[in-house]
Design a protein around this motif. Structure first.
Motif, PDB file in Angstrom:
ATOM      1  N   VAL A 125      -1.112 -11.213   7.238  1.00 50.86           N
ATOM      2  CA  VAL A 125      -0.108 -11.128   6.182  1.00 50.86           C
ATOM      3  C   VAL A 125       0.702  -9.849   6.335  1.00 50.86           C
ATOM      4  CG1 VAL A 125      -1.433 -12.515   4.547  1.00 50.86           C
ATOM      5  CG2 VAL A 125      -1.712 -10.026   4.561  1.00 50.86           C
ATOM      6  N   ARG A 126       1.890  -9.868   5.771  1.00 52.76           N
ATOM      7  CA  ARG A 126       2.778  -8.718   5.842  1.00 52.76           C
ATOM      8  C   ARG A 126       2.282  -7.581   4.949  1.00 52.76           C
ATOM      9  NH1 ARG A 126       9.201  -8.825   4.369  1.00 52.76           N
ATOM     10  NH2 ARG A 126       8.845 -11.047   4.644  1.00 52.76           N
ATOM     11  N   SER A 127       2.555  -6.358   5.354  1.00 46.07           N
ATOM     12  CA  SER A 127       2.254  -5.208   4.501  1.00 46.07           C
ATOM     13  C   SER A 127       3.529  -4.433   4.229  1.00 46.07           C
ATOM     14  CB  SER A 127       1.218  -4.292   5.149  1.00 46.07           C
ATOM     15  OG  SER A 127       1.701  -3.768   6.371  1.00 46.07           O
ATOM     16  N   PHE A 128       3.497  -3.661   3.161  1.00 45.55           N
ATOM     17  CA  PHE A 128       4.631  -2.807   2.790  1.00 45.55           C
ATOM     18  C   PHE A 128       4.052  -1.473   2.349  1.00 45.55           C
ATOM     19  CE2 PHE A 128       7.538  -0.831  -0.158  1.00 45.55           C
ATOM     20  CZ  PHE A 128       8.766  -0.981   0.476  1.00 45.55           C
ATOM     21  N   ARG A 129       4.686  -0.383   2.765  1.00 50.88           N
ATOM     22  CA  ARG A 129       4.204   0.947   2.400  1.00 50.88           C
ATOM     23  C   ARG A 129       5.237   1.641   1.515  1.00 50.88           C
ATOM     24  NH1 ARG A 129       1.233   3.844   7.444  1.00 50.88           N
ATOM     25  NH2 ARG A 129      -0.004   4.673   5.708  1.00 50.88           N
ATOM     26  N   GLY A 130       4.755   2.185   0.389  1.00 47.27           N
ATOM     27  CA  GLY A 130       5.650   2.854  -0.536  1.00 47.27           C
ATOM     28  C   GLY A 130       4.942   3.980  -1.263  1.00 47.27           C
ATOM     29  N   SER A 131       5.523   4.386  -2.383  1.00 46.32           N
ATOM     30  CA  SER A 131       5.011   5.520  -3.143  1.00 46.32           C
ATOM     31  C   SER A 131       3.585   5.285  -3.624  1.00 46.32           C
ATOM     32  CB  SER A 131       5.918   5.791  -4.346  1.00 46.32           C
ATOM     33  OG  SER A 131       5.347   6.739  -5.213  1.00 46.32           O
ATOM     34  N   LYS A 150       5.732   7.840 -17.420  1.00 47.56           N
ATOM     35  CA  LYS A 150       4.787   7.835 -16.303  1.00 47.56           C
ATOM     36  C   LYS A 150       3.919   6.588 -16.309  1.00 47.56           C
ATOM     37  CE  LYS A 150       1.118  10.629 -14.197  1.00 47.56           C
ATOM     38  NZ  LYS A 150       0.272  11.849 -14.319  1.00 47.56           N
ATOM     39  N   GLN A 151       3.463   6.169 -17.489  1.00 50.07           N
ATOM     40  CA  GLN A 151       2.587   5.001 -17.577  1.00 50.07           C
ATOM     41  C   GLN A 151       3.289   3.738 -17.110  1.00 50.07           C
ATOM     42  OE1 GLN A 151       2.091   5.353 -21.804  1.00 50.07           O
ATOM     43  NE2 GLN A 151       3.215   3.484 -22.181  1.00 50.07           N
ATOM     44  N   TYR A 152       4.618   3.684 -17.290  1.00 51.94           N
ATOM     45  CA  TYR A 152       5.369   2.516 -16.832  1.00 51.94           C
ATOM     46  C   TYR A 152       5.537   2.517 -15.318  1.00 51.94           C
ATOM     47  CZ  TYR A 152       6.716   1.742 -21.732  1.00 51.94           C
ATOM     48  OH  TYR A 152       6.718   1.492 -23.087  1.00 51.94           O
ATOM     49  N   ARG A 153       5.646   3.704 -14.736  1.00 47.46           N
ATOM     50  CA  ARG A 153       5.828   3.794 -13.278  1.00 47.46           C
ATOM     51  C   ARG A 153       4.512   3.574 -12.540  1.00 47.46           C
ATOM     52  NH1 ARG A 153      11.280   3.518 -12.966  1.00 47.46           N
ATOM     53  NH2 ARG A 153      10.871   3.712 -10.715  1.00 47.46           N
ATOM     54  N   GLU A 154       3.408   4.034 -13.116  1.00 46.11           N
ATOM     55  CA  GLU A 154       2.105   3.949 -12.454  1.00 46.11           C
ATOM     56  C   GLU A 154       1.490   2.558 -12.520  1.00 46.11           C
ATOM     57  OE1 GLU A 154       0.128   8.394 -12.813  1.00 46.11           O
ATOM     58  OE2 GLU A 154      -0.301   6.914 -14.367  1.00 46.11           O
ATOM     59  N   HIS A 155       1.817   1.807 -13.566  1.00 45.55           N
ATOM     60  CA  HIS A 155       1.113   0.540 -13.797  1.00 45.55           C
ATOM     61  C   HIS A 155       1.997  -0.695 -13.697  1.00 45.55           C
ATOM     62  CE1 HIS A 155      -2.511   2.717 -14.888  1.00 45.55           C
ATOM     63  NE2 HIS A 155      -1.753   3.525 -15.621  1.00 45.55           N
ATOM     64  N   VAL A 156       3.239  -0.553 -13.282  1.00 49.14           N
ATOM     65  CA  VAL A 156       4.163  -1.637 -12.919  1.00 49.14           C
ATOM     66  C   VAL A 156       4.683  -2.451 -14.096  1.00 49.14           C
ATOM     67  CG1 VAL A 156       4.600  -3.627 -11.423  1.00 49.14           C
ATOM     68  CG2 VAL A 156       3.008  -1.833 -10.676  1.00 49.14           C
ATOM     69  N   THR A 157       3.783  -3.072 -14.867  1.00 52.43           N
ATOM     70  CA  THR A 157       4.239  -4.094 -15.815  1.00 52.43           C
ATOM     71  C   THR A 157       4.265  -3.738 -17.301  1.00 52.43           C
ATOM     72  OG1 THR A 157       1.992  -5.012 -15.821  1.00 52.43           O
ATOM     73  CG2 THR A 157       3.591  -5.991 -14.292  1.00 52.43           C
ATOM     74  N   THR A 211       0.840  -1.191   0.000  1.00 54.43           N
ATOM     75  CA  THR A 211       0.000   0.000   0.000  1.00 54.43           C
ATOM     76  C   THR A 211       0.880   1.249   0.000  1.00 54.43           C
ATOM     77  OG1 THR A 211      -1.927   1.027   1.031  1.00 54.43           O
ATOM     78  CG2 THR A 211      -0.254   0.112   2.520  1.00 54.43           C
ATOM     79  N   THR A 212       0.285   2.403   0.272  1.00 56.01           N
ATOM     80  CA  THR A 212       1.036   3.653   0.173  1.00 56.01           C
ATOM     81  C   THR A 212       1.323   4.230   1.552  1.00 56.01           C
ATOM     82  OG1 THR A 212      -0.688   5.370   0.207  1.00 56.01           O
ATOM     83  CG2 THR A 212      -0.481   4.064  -1.811  1.00 56.01           C
ATOM     84  N   THR A 213       2.076   5.305   1.568  1.00 55.71           N
ATOM     85  CA  THR A 213       2.405   5.988   2.824  1.00 55.71           C
ATOM     86  C   THR A 213       1.362   7.034   3.191  1.00 55.71           C
ATOM     87  OG1 THR A 213       3.791   7.522   1.552  1.00 55.71           O
ATOM     88  CG2 THR A 213       4.886   5.630   2.573  1.00 55.71           C
ATOM     89  N   GLU A 214       0.286   7.136   2.401  1.00 54.90           N
ATOM     90  CA  GLU A 214      -0.780   8.074   2.719  1.00 54.90           C
ATOM     91  C   GLU A 214      -1.451   7.677   4.042  1.00 54.90           C
ATOM     92  OE1 GLU A 214      -1.801  10.923   0.804  1.00 54.90           O
ATOM     93  OE2 GLU A 214       0.221  10.440   0.082  1.00 54.90           O
ATOM     94  N   LEU A 259       5.552   1.056  -9.567  1.00 53.81           N
ATOM     95  CA  LEU A 259       6.666   0.200  -9.958  1.00 53.81           C
ATOM     96  C   LEU A 259       7.721   0.184  -8.853  1.00 53.81           C
ATOM     97  CD1 LEU A 259       8.328  -1.510 -11.906  1.00 53.81           C
ATOM     98  CD2 LEU A 259       8.988   0.600 -13.105  1.00 53.81           C
ATOM     99  N   GLU A 260       8.037   1.358  -8.322  1.00 48.35           N
ATOM    100  CA  GLU A 260       8.992   1.423  -7.215  1.00 48.35           C
ATOM    101  C   GLU A 260       8.458   0.689  -5.987  1.00 48.35           C
ATOM    102  OE1 GLU A 260      11.378   5.100  -5.622  1.00 48.35           O
ATOM    103  OE2 GLU A 260       9.493   4.952  -4.492  1.00 48.35           O
ATOM    104  N   ARG A 261       7.167   0.862  -5.707  1.00 44.89           N
ATOM    105  CA  ARG A 261       6.554   0.195  -4.543  1.00 44.89           C
ATOM    106  C   ARG A 261       6.702  -1.318  -4.660  1.00 44.89           C
ATOM    107  NH1 ARG A 261       0.261   0.535  -3.803  1.00 44.89           N
ATOM    108  NH2 ARG A 261       0.622   2.592  -4.727  1.00 44.89           N
TER     109      ARG A 261
END
Length: 272
Positions: free
Chosen positions: A71-77, A159-166, A53-56, A82-84
């Motif tokens: 389950v484990r969670s992770f917080r990112g951008s 931007k489309q590559y960063r927002e949608h991961v794959t 999920t995000t840091t919001e 993609l970075e997350r």
């Protein structure tokens, strides 16, 4: 190979805010995210399930729900998904990742297992059932190596590559990709949670089928009750476009489907 399932989840949604914590069915006991996590935990080929999920501030609710589900969670951008994914996979020491979104509560663990076997058996960098569609919308899954994810993280700039991961993995042409395709094409079925209409449909699906159903039961339900599809008929599926021309061509198809031929002609002239 240590393969983990990373579920992309956040409270923000332009069309249905807070959708992943809505109950399915409406008066049921499980949230949409719980259905997703529960089904992913049934995939024997996966070593771990992680909610990314995000840091919001609002997404602390997602963290708490993940903890409740064990389950484990992770917080990112929030924007650089993609970075997350990359940082979540790196933190967990994964060698391969299955990407699932939290708005798909009808996943079939057997289909997800088939996806992993297609991926490992072909020695591909990326596998999915979405680029060539034959499964219902809402049973979408992708599997890729950590090396491919890392390469995309370091090289992808649009931007489309960063927002949608794959998209960089299957559009760049530098990775070996394979598709899982079933003999019977039921991609006209939509069971993803993105709008109020989707929520109404999914409530009906879970009321008819209960919590434990798979692809075949889903296909049989829509064959027996074709009226279900009319609930979400006005909904337009979101898409990822590689450029302006592709987006305009999609707009033309949509306008022509609505018999708006003069407006479509104007855009066609722009394209040409």
């Amino acid at each position: 190979m240590r393969l983990g399932i990373i579920i992309q989840a956040r409270m923000g949604s332009s069309r249905l805010p807070g959708k992943i914590l809505k109950k399915l069915p409406e008066k049921g006991g499980r949230t949409a995210l719980e259905h997703v996590v529960r089904r992913c935990l049934m995939v024997k080929e996966a070593s771990e399930v992680i909610v990314a999920t995000t840091t919001e501030e609002a997404d602390l609710m997602v963290v708490n729900e993940a903890a409740r589900l064990g389950v484990r969670s992770f917080r990112g951008s929030e924007d650089d998904v993609l970075e997350r994914y990359y940082l979540a996979a790196k933190a967990a020491g994964l060698e391969a990742v299955m990407r699932i979104t939290s708005d798909c509560p009808c996943h079939d663990p057997e289909v997800l297992g088939d996806m992993v076997r297609k991926f490992t058996g072909s020695r591909a960098d990326y596998a999915s059932n979405t680029v060539t569609r034959s499964y219902p919308h809402g049973l979408d899954a992708e599997v890729f190596t950590f090396e491919a994810l890392e390469k995309a993280y370091k090289e992808a700039e649009l931007k489309q590559y960063r927002e949608h991961v794959t998209p960089y993995l299957y559009k760049s042409g530098i990775f070996k990709t394979v598709q899982l395709v079933q003999d019977k094409n039921t991609s006209d079925i939509r069971v993803t949670l993105d709008t109020p209409e989707d929520y109404a449909l999914l409530t009906a699906v879970f009321e008819f089928l209960g919590d434990d159903f798979g692809l075949r039961e889903l296909e049989e339900l829509f064959a027996e009750k074709p009226w279900l599809s009319y609930i979400t008929k006005p909904v337009v599926q979101k898409a990822v476009f590689s450029g302006e021309k592709e987006e305009l061509e999609a707009a033309v198809r949509l306008l022509e489907k609505q018999d708006m031929f003069r407006a479509a002609a104007v855009i066609k002239r722009e394209i040409n």
